[in-house]
Design a protein around this motif. Structure first.
Motif, PDB file in Angstrom:
ATOM      1  N   ASP A 124       0.889  -1.160   0.000  1.00 52.96           N
ATOM      2  CA  ASP A 124       0.000   0.000   0.000  1.00 52.96           C
ATOM      3  C   ASP A 124       0.930   1.214   0.000  1.00 52.96           C
ATOM      4  N   PRO A 125       0.438   2.426   0.105  1.00 53.46           N
ATOM      5  CA  PRO A 125       1.321   3.598   0.017  1.00 53.46           C
ATOM      6  C   PRO A 125       2.390   3.695   1.100  1.00 53.46           C
TER       7      PRO A 125
ATOM      8  N   ARG B  10       3.713   0.643   2.881  1.00 50.99           N
ATOM      9  CA  ARG B  10       4.373  -0.639   3.153  1.00 50.99           C
ATOM     10  C   ARG B  10       4.834  -1.267   1.846  1.00 50.99           C
ATOM     11  N   TYR B  11       5.822  -2.135   1.953  1.00 47.88           N
ATOM     12  CA  TYR B  11       6.298  -2.811   0.754  1.00 47.88           C
ATOM     13  C   TYR B  11       6.882  -4.174   1.096  1.00 47.88           C
TER      14      TYR B  11
ATOM     15  N   GLU C 192      -2.852  -5.233  -6.371  1.00 46.86           N
ATOM     16  CA  GLU C 192      -3.378  -3.874  -6.288  1.00 46.86           C
ATOM     17  C   GLU C 192      -2.899  -3.239  -4.991  1.00 46.86           C
ATOM     18  N   ALA C 193      -2.124  -2.159  -5.118  1.00 49.02           N
ATOM     19  CA  ALA C 193      -1.648  -1.423  -3.943  1.00 49.02           C
ATOM     20  C   ALA C 193      -2.422  -0.109  -3.867  1.00 49.02           C
ATOM     21  N   GLY C 194      -3.559  -0.155  -3.189  1.00 55.38           N
ATOM     22  CA  GLY C 194      -4.425   1.019  -3.121  1.00 55.38           C
ATOM     23  C   GLY C 194      -4.154   1.865  -1.890  1.00 55.38           C
ATOM     24  N   GLN C 195      -5.200   2.153  -1.128  1.00 51.24           N
ATOM     25  CA  GLN C 195      -5.061   2.967   0.076  1.00 51.24           C
ATOM     26  C   GLN C 195      -4.417   2.146   1.195  1.00 51.24           C
ATOM     27  N   LYS C 196      -3.959   2.837   2.227  1.00 57.48           N
ATOM     28  CA  LYS C 196      -3.340   2.168   3.358  1.00 57.48           C
ATOM     29  C   LYS C 196      -4.296   1.136   3.958  1.00 57.48           C
ATOM     30  N   ILE C 197      -3.780  -0.071   4.180  1.00 57.11           N
ATOM     31  CA  ILE C 197      -4.586  -1.151   4.742  1.00 57.11           C
ATOM     32  C   ILE C 197      -4.746  -0.910   6.241  1.00 57.11           C
TER      33      ILE C 197
ATOM     34  N   LEU D 285      -3.906 -10.573   0.774  1.00 53.78           N
ATOM     35  CA  LEU D 285      -3.106  -9.905  -0.257  1.00 53.78           C
ATOM     36  C   LEU D 285      -3.067 -10.781  -1.498  1.00 53.78           C
TER      37      LEU D 285
END
Length: 393
Positions: free
Chosen positions: A198-199, A201-202, A278-283, A294
């Motif tokens: 997400d914005p 984390r990676y 899909e890496a959208g909004q913060k989880i 995920l």
């Protein structure tokens, strides 16, 4: 005598150009200087003329200079063009192909290799426009001596300080070195990739980039022109190597493809096999106590792609395999599966192995498997580069 055309652009770091001239002439190089209007605010033409022993050129529209030599001849009389310091302005002009003064016109008209040593404020260096310009210049074969990190005249701290003159001279000498890889182009990948969840984390791994960067430096020392495609690392850029910085596997694949054609490809990066679809909004936690689901999708296989037969396949492709068990068995299977010529395999199952300063490997080639004893990563890189040199000899 090797001849350098030194272009000195504006910036407080211009005073270091005088020391560079002193070191270069002491090393036996002939130096002719071009001083921009902004550069003349920091150093004088008389200082450069006294140290070079040659006339200093400043004006594009000089009747005398144009009748005696002309900007075209001046741009091609040297063996190497060096821009030190290279400001954000001159780098942008080089990228866009502008020619509105003597320096930029020479850089556009030259048929010789160009080496730049950037120097600017940290925010200017980190700006997306400057980084895009550096990536474009690297793809065109411009050599780079990366800036140092430290305090600046403006009071800020970070990368952007002009590299010290001895480091710039080392890059010049590496360019002229008559090593076994002179005239060869090598692409080296290094470090990890960061795949966004997400914005904030990676997904990543423990690769430090030490081995890949050492290999890039070792190949450059043997005369190769090296493009280093690096994921996020904290190790310094090797001098005299073109560095393209990326974050994700897809960005790394695109940078490798853009750097082709090449004679050598060393895929030392620890590329993430998977990325979040899909890496959208913060989880956010939902209070259920259950982890989020995920959905993963496979990343491009850079090693397999560059190893595939085709007109742009490098003559020698070397892959890396980090394993935790059955090292020889898994490495042999990977080499066959990927289609690379050589494969460097190491066991990273122990603590402190991945990201450490030493490495112990198996080298798999068409001739068989060799076990290399544990050694410093720099020594290993030099040994591998020497083997690559023997291959092309």
């Amino acid at each position: 005598m090797r001849k350098l055309l030194l272009i000195v652009t504006g910036g407080i770091a211009a005073y270091k150009a005088l020391e560079l001239v002193r070191l270069a002439t002491k090393a036996g190089y002939g130096v002719t200087a071009v001083l921009t209007k902004a550069g003349a605010q920091f150093v004088t033409p008389l200082s450069l003329q006294a140290l070079t022993g040659n006339k200093v050129y400043q004006e594009l529209f000089s009747l005398t200079d144009e009748s005696e030599m002309g900007h075209i001849e001046l741009s091609r009389a040297a063996d190497l063009v060096v821009v030190a310091p290279a400001t954000a302005d001159i780098l942008a002009k080089m990228t866009a192909g502008l020619a509105d003064d003597l320096a930029s016109t020479l850089l556009l008209a030259t048929d010789k290799r160009v080496l730049v040593a950037p120097a600017m404020n940290v925010r200017m260096w980190e700006h997306a426009a400057t980084q895009a310009n550096m990536a474009a210049l690297a793809r065109r074969g411009v050599l780079v001596v990366p800036p140092d990190e430290g305090p600046m005249a403006c009071g800020e701290y970070g990368p952007g300080r002009l590299a010290e003159p001895p480091a710039i001279l080392s890059a010049i000498e590496a360019f002229f070195a008559d090593g076994p890889l002179k005239g060869r182009h090598a692409i080296v990948t290094s470090g990890p990739t960061h795949e966004p969840i997400d914005p904030v984390r990676y997904l990543a791994n423990r690769s430090s980039g030490k081995q890949g960067h050492a290999i890039a430096a070792a190949l450059a020392a043997l005369g190769a022109r090296v493009t280093l495609v690096s994921g996020p690392v904290n190790v310094p850029d090797p001098a005299g190597v073109n560095v393209v910085r990326v974050d994700t596997a897809r960005e790394m694949r695109d940078a490798v493809q853009a750097a082709l054609p090449a004679d050598i490809a060393v895929c030392a990066a620890a590329v993430a096999d998977w990325r979040v679809e899909e890496a959208g909004q913060k989880i956010k936690k939902d209070g259920s106590g259950q982890p989020p689901a995920l959905r993963l999708t496979e990343n491009p296989d850079i090693l397999a792609e560059i190893s595939a037969p085709g007109p742009q396949r490098p003559k020698l492709v070397i892959g890396f395999a980090a394993e935790t068990e059955k090292l020889a068995e898994h490495a042999a299977a990977k080499r066959a599966r990927k289609g690379c010529d050589w494969l460097v395999a190491n066991d990273v199952g122990g603590t402190g192995i991945m990201g450490g300063d030493e490495n112990e490997i198996l080298l798999l080639t068409e001739s068989g498997t060799e076990a290399w004893d544990k050694m410093d990563k720099t020594a290993l890189a030099q040994k591998l580069a020497a083997r690559i040199g023997e291959f092309f000899a």
